[in-house]
Structure formats: C-alpha cells, structure tokens
Design an enzyme around this catalytic site. Structure first.
Site, PDB file in Angstrom:
ATOM      1  N   GLU A 163      -6.273   3.716  -5.910  1.00 35.09           N
ATOM      2  CA  GLU A 163      -7.552   4.043  -5.269  1.00 35.09           C
ATOM      3  C   GLU A 163      -7.943   5.425  -5.784  1.00 35.09           C
ATOM      4  O   GLU A 163      -7.229   6.398  -5.544  1.00 35.09           O
ATOM      5  CB  GLU A 163      -7.417   4.061  -3.752  1.00 35.09           C
ATOM      6  N   ASP A 186       0.867  -1.168   0.000  1.00 42.38           N
ATOM      7  CA  ASP A 186       0.000   0.000   0.000  1.00 42.38           C
ATOM      8  C   ASP A 186       0.910   1.226   0.000  1.00 42.38           C
ATOM      9  O   ASP A 186       1.777   1.349   0.860  1.00 42.38           O
ATOM     10  CB  ASP A 186      -0.867  -0.026   1.268  1.00 42.38           C
ATOM     11  N   ASP A 198      -2.757   4.639  -2.440  1.00 44.08           N
ATOM     12  CA  ASP A 198      -3.823   5.146  -1.573  1.00 44.08           C
ATOM     13  C   ASP A 198      -4.279   6.563  -1.941  1.00 44.08           C
ATOM     14  O   ASP A 198      -3.438   7.451  -2.119  1.00 44.08           O
ATOM     15  CB  ASP A 198      -3.275   5.159  -0.138  1.00 44.08           C
ATOM     16  N   HIS A 254     -11.115  -2.936   3.541  1.00 39.81           N
ATOM     17  CA  HIS A 254     -11.020  -2.521   4.944  1.00 39.81           C
ATOM     18  C   HIS A 254     -11.770  -1.226   5.245  1.00 39.81           C
ATOM     19  O   HIS A 254     -11.790  -0.794   6.396  1.00 39.81           O
ATOM     20  CB  HIS A 254      -9.540  -2.359   5.312  1.00 39.81           C
ATOM     21  N   ASP A 255     -12.330  -0.583   4.216  1.00 37.75           N
ATOM     22  CA  ASP A 255     -13.102   0.651   4.433  1.00 37.75           C
ATOM     23  C   ASP A 255     -14.600   0.409   4.269  1.00 37.75           C
ATOM     24  O   ASP A 255     -15.387   1.345   4.393  1.00 37.75           O
ATOM     25  CB  ASP A 255     -12.697   1.719   3.401  1.00 37.75           C
TER      26      ASP A 255
HETATM   27  O1  TEU Z   1      -9.162   5.724   1.813  1.00 34.07           O
HETATM   28  C1  TEU Z   1      -9.452   6.909   1.137  1.00 34.07           C
HETATM   29  C2  TEU Z   1     -10.770   7.389   1.540  1.00 34.07           C
HETATM   30  O2  TEU Z   1     -11.154   7.352   2.669  1.00 34.07           O
HETATM   31  C3  TEU Z   1     -11.559   7.991   0.494  1.00 34.07           C
HETATM   32  O3  TEU Z   1     -11.321   7.325  -0.680  1.00 34.07           O
HETATM   33  C4  TEU Z   1     -13.011   7.970   0.779  1.00 34.07           C
HETATM   34  O4  TEU Z   1     -13.463   6.648   0.939  1.00 34.07           O
HETATM   35  C5  TEU Z   1     -13.752   8.589  -0.340  1.00 34.07           C
HETATM   36  O5  TEU Z   1     -13.220   9.834  -0.593  1.00 34.07           O
HETATM   37  C6  TEU Z   1     -15.217   8.704  -0.020  1.00 34.07           C
HETATM   38  O6  TEU Z   1     -15.636   9.991  -0.042  1.00 34.07           O
HETATM   39  C7  TEU Z   1      -7.835   5.398   1.983  1.00 34.07           C
HETATM   40  C8  TEU Z   1      -7.694   4.142   2.812  1.00 34.07           C
HETATM   41  O7  TEU Z   1      -8.301   3.073   2.139  1.00 34.07           O
HETATM   42  C9  TEU Z   1      -8.260   4.387   4.168  1.00 34.07           C
HETATM   43  O8  TEU Z   1      -8.237   3.253   4.976  1.00 34.07           O
HETATM   44  C10 TEU Z   1      -7.449   5.488   4.816  1.00 34.07           C
HETATM   45  O9  TEU Z   1      -8.007   5.818   6.058  1.00 34.07           O
HETATM   46  C11 TEU Z   1      -7.406   6.737   3.941  1.00 34.07           C
HETATM   47  O10 TEU Z   1      -7.086   6.443   2.594  1.00 34.07           O
HETATM   48  C12 TEU Z   1      -6.342   7.693   4.422  1.00 34.07           C
HETATM   49  O11 TEU Z   1      -5.078   7.185   4.136  1.00 34.07           O
END
Ligand code: TEU
Length: 560
Positions: free
Chosen positions: A253, A97, A199, A326-327
């Site tokens: 992402e 990651d 990320d 995980h989100d």
């Molecule tokens: O997630 C990014 C994130 O939170 C956004 O893509 C969000 O979901 C989106 O903008 C919805 O509005 C990544 C990781 O997967 C997450 O676990 C971390 O907490 C975050 O980045 C910060 O590094």
C-alpha cells in the site's frame, strides 16, 4: 519476467464483516473457511486477509499487540493454520496484512519502550522532548486528524504516530527493531502463507529533521507526508532479508509514490511485486486529505491516472487493480448516480478496471453490487477517521449538512457493513447482533440470489475472471500493451490491450446518454462479452447508456 501469479485474481476479505460463526456479531476465521468454496467458485486464486492478529481493535486490527498470535475475536492460531491449508487445497494463496509502520500502544514492545527513558527498547519507537513551552516538536497532523504527537505522562515525552494515538510508529532507524520485524515476517512465511499486503509502508521514513511544516489546514497543522527520501534503504533491506527467493508475492500500500518511482517500487527489481496506488481512487479527496467541501470530479480524473499507472508499469512492472477496499466507499455508489444504480451499471463499472495490466482485486460484496449506506446521524458511524472528518468540518465552520454529505460519500464504514449472504435477518452474516448494522438493501442484494441468477453481477465477475484466464486471451490481458483511446472523454473509458496480432478493446459508457464514437474504427473479430444481453455486431462504437463491451478487434489505424 513471467511470474506464476501474473494470471491470478485476488479477493479481499475484511474478516470482521465477512462471516460470523460464533454469533458474537463479529466475523471470524472459521467464517472465512466456511466460505472458501464461495470464493473459489468465483475464480479466485488469492485472498488478501485484512489483519487478524491480536489487537485492542482501536482501528479494527490495524493496531497489533501481538504479531504472532490471532485475536480471540477471530479465532485461534489453529484456525489460521486450517485456513492456510484449506485454501492451499483449493489453490488459493493467503496474503496476510503486514502492519509494520506502527504497532498498538498495547504491544509489549511499546509498553517496554514507554516504561522508562533507559529501557533497552526506548528507541524502538519515536520519542521527543517537549520544548520550553511544553509543545511537541512540530505541527504534523495524522492521517486521521489530530496531532502526530501524544504526550506520555509516565515517561515525560512525546511519541510520534502517523495514525491514531493508539498506533505509535515504530522507529525504523533502530536496527534491533528491524531485526525483530524480519524475524516475525519470516516466521509467517514459514507458516505457508502466499505473501503480504504491506500496510501504509510509505510512512516508515519520517520527516527528519523535525520542523514546523507549511500548514494545509485552518488550525495550522500539516498532514504527515509519506515516501520521504532515504526510505529505499529500509525497503531494500526488508526485501533481501525476507522476500527474495521465496515463493511469495508482496503488494505494498503505497500512498505518495509518484508514477516516476513505480519502477523503483514495483518494477522488475522493485522492493515489492506490485503497488496499491491512490491517484485513480482519491478523486474526491481534497489536496489536504479532507473529504469536504465536496470536490467536483470527472471520469478523466479516474481514467488518466490509470493510464499513467499502466505506462509506469509497462517495462515489466506490476500493480494492484482495484476500485474498492475496506477504506473506500462502494464503487457503484461512487461512479453511478443513484437513479441509475442497477446490476447493469454495476457491471459496467466492474469492466472498467478489470482488463488492465496487473492483478485485479475484488472486495467482499463488490461482486454482488453492495452499495453505500445512507446514515444521516454521525452517531451511526463507527470508523475513527469518519468521526474525525465530521467533527473537524464542524470546527472549521461547515454545516452538519456539508459534513454528513462528505461522510455519506466517503466513510470507510460503507465498505465495512456486514457481507450480505442471504435475505434472512442480518443478511445471514450473524445469528447475533452485528457490530455494524447491515445495509437496508440486503433482501434484494445478496450472495444467495446472485448465485441463483445467471445474469447476476457475480456471474458477470465469473465471466470476466475466466476471460482473463482463458488460453486465448490471458497473454494479451497479462502482458499486452495498453492504449487509452479518446483520453479526454469525460463519459466513456475506452482502451485496448494488444499483443502480437491480437487486440482486445474495452469500452465503457459511464453516462445515462448514448455515446457514438465513430472516430474509433476497427474490424470486429469477436464479441467477447458485455453487460447487454444481445450480441454486439457493430463495427462502430455506439454505446447505450451505461453499456460496457469487450471485443476482439483488428485495429484499422495504429493510433486513434
Ligand atoms: O491505510 C493507510 C491510510 O489510511 C492511508 O493510506 C491513507 O488512505 C492515505 O494516506 C490518504 O491520505 C491503511 C489501512 O488500509 C487502513 O485501514 C488503516 O486504518 C491504516 O493503514 C492504519 O493502519
């Protein structure tokens, strides 16, 4: 262009919750090594490892204080090297990651940057003066709630962060900072990893010039917006300096990338090899990013974006296929009403995304049908985002009930409870006290049982994976054209994948009532498999409640 990973399937490990070998209640890298055979046996070729770098753990490792070291809670650099080489022996690539929109506020770069306005690294982060009244430049709100601006007393300025205040955003306009990142990225590639999951990368370009943005929330704030014009310059540079010509792949992402830009991001000459999109998964999130009040959604809110995505990558692009990470909450809990959550319906949900074009990702525990927890008290939750959603809902006048319902539906902790290995105390995850409690249902839902039972969800995943890779079908599943049949249907998802004279038809009934789709006509060549234990012989799509089938057919019309 054909790529070696086009037939491959990925498994995501969230190390803190995967397998603890030290007994401190938190998973570790030796724990991942111990389970490599479990992962390989599923048919997996790629492991996406959520962050294991040194971190103060304000966001479970997504706040990195040293990019070139491993956090002691996860193990050592030597453990990491062992993981890479032991995975390689099993033909598994390790995808790291890469969290480079921000670092931890404890990273030496930030500590230097914050030490003085004259520090050479001052400009590696984003600092702005307060206005005459002491206010920050604007009203932007982070992804997790609260202002994007935090006042730094020591150096008398605001710094910018898209996530928590402990995750200051790096300043991509600074060339020296970018060079330092590229050196670090190339160092990791030299360690023999298989690539990166990058990320929150669409947040690296900021909303300059700073100005008040139109509020999307009662408190006058506006959520920070990704994918700002001009971002491509940075992404192209990173690709050329780090990725081009290497035996790796990258998965970005990418919230905020419209389908019309997929080609630019993940087409043949894209910045990345594939994208993690959000349109099909954020079905229950409101326009301002909030989880409350509850949003009514229908199956087509899931299937139509998937269809758009398939079209967007049809000219040689690729994508990450996923319904859990995980989100996200657990897919069985999200897609199937509680009364119908069984192994049978879990298999139907799994079929729905597995035969699309792209790389399927299985999230730890998804393969055994893990579900959301049912915690009623906000104090039981750990996730920062969850806690903010809850308290903001209350501040905005919603009841505890509305706020906790949103949390029970959407919290990131649903995916973060420890993996269920067996029916012993704490599901075999740890001999200590787990950092987050184990889901109550671990005695009936666990890997040991799933491995022993031929008809388990896990064995179903194995079958799906081997079909994707089979000599007979892999070309069609990897490269075949996609057609969404009965696209407005709100209870069934039916699609075909066709290449040359072969057509694979996938049909899933997401409802508790039988569905008869007599308008879809085909000649049945072979029943490949389904979640029912009987073979399918019908030449009409009569689907039982929550039934899923995958058929080799000859279509009797060119368009349905
Ligand atoms: O997630 C990014 C994130 O939170 C956004 O893509 C969000 O979901 C989106 O903008 C919805 O509005 C990544 C990781 O997967 C997450 O676990 C971390 O907490 C975050 O980045 C910060 O590094």
């Amino acid at each position: 262009m054909m790529k070696s990973w086009h037939y491959e399937v990925a498994y995501q490990v969230y190390p803190k919750s995967f397998n603890d070998t030290k007994g401190d209640g938190s998973g570790d890298i030796p724990g991942v090594i111990e389970k490599l055979d479990y992962i390989k046996d599923l048919g997996i070729d790629v492991i996406w490892l959520s962050p294991v770098y040194r971190s103060p753990m304000k966001d479970n490792g997504y706040d990195i204080s040293d990019y070139q070291d491993i956090d002691p809670s996860f193990g050592t650099m030597d453990d990491m090297r062992q993981l890479i080489s032991k995975a390689k022996k099993r033909n598994i690539r390790i995808i790291m990651d890469l969290v480079i929109n921000h670092s931890s506020d404890q990273h030496p770069w930030f500590l230097a940057s914050a030490s003085s306005k004259d520090d050479p690294k001052r400009d590696w982060y984003i600092w702005e003066e307060a206005d005459e009244e002491g206010n920050p430049p604007n009203n932007l709100r982070t992804n997790f709630g609260g202002s994007c601006w935090t006042w730094h007393v020591g150096s008398q300025a605001y710094y910018f962060h898209s996530f928590t205040k402990e995750q200051p955003d790096l300043n991509w306009d600074n060339k020296d900072m970018r060079e330092a990142l590229y050196t670090m990225i190339n160092w990791w590639i030299d360690q023999g990893i298989g690539g990166f999951r990058v990320d929150a990368i669409t947040f690296i370009k900021k909303q300059f010039p700073w100005k008040q943005e139109p509020a999307d929330s009662p408190d006058g704030t506006a959520k920070v917006q990704p994918n700002q014009p001009g971002i491509g310059k940075f992404l192209q540079e990173m690709k050329e300096r780090c990725f081009t010509g290497k035996d790796i792949f990258t998965v970005a992402e990418a919230p905020g990338v419209p389908f019309s830009q997929y080609d630019e991001y993940a087409g043949v000459d894209g910045y990345f090899d594939m994208l993690i999109g959000f349109e099909h998964i954020d079905v229950d999130v409101n326009d301002n990013g909030r989880w409350y009040p509850s949003k009514d959604w229908h199956l087509s809110d899931y299937t139509k974006p998937l269809t758009e995505e398939q079209k967007a990558i049809s000219e040689g692009g690729w994508t990450a296929l996923y319904i859990e990470n995980h989100d996200q909450p657990r897919s069985l809990s999200r897609f199937i009403p509680e009364a119908h959550q069984t192994d049978y319906s879990a298999k139907a949900v799994a079929v729905s995304y597995f035969f699309l074009k792209g790389m399927p990702y299985v999230y730890q525990g998804q393969e055994i049908g893990m579900t959301n927890v049912n915690w009623e008290d906000i104090n039981q939750y750990d996730d920062i985002w969850t806690i903010d959603e809850y308290h903001t809902a209350l501040r905005e006048g919603f009841s505890h009930q509305t706020a906790i319902e949103a949390v029970k539906r959407r919290s990131r902790d649903h995916a973060r409870t420890p993996m269920h290995w067996d029916d012993s105390l704490h599901a075999g995850f740890t001999s200590g006290t787990p950092w987050l409690p184990v889901n109550d249902n671990y005695q009936s839902v666990n890997a040991k049982q799933a491995q022993a039972d031929d008809s388990s969800i896990r064995n179903f995943f194995k079958k799906m994976i081997s079909l994707r890779k089979s000599d007979t079908y892999r070309e069609t599943i990897a490269y075949g054209s996609y057609t969404h049949l009965v696209p407005d249907h709100d209870t069934v998802y039916v699609y075909t994948r066709s290449l040359k004279d072969q057509t694979v038809l996938v049909a899933v009934n997401f409802s508790a009532t039988p569905q008869k789709l007599s308008q879809i006509q085909f000649k049945l060549n072979q029943h490949l498999f389904g979640n029912a234990d009987h073979a399918w012989t019908k030449e009409v799509l009569n689907l039982d409640p929550f039934e899923a089938v995958v058929l080799d057919v000859t279509r009797l019309q060119s368009e349905y």
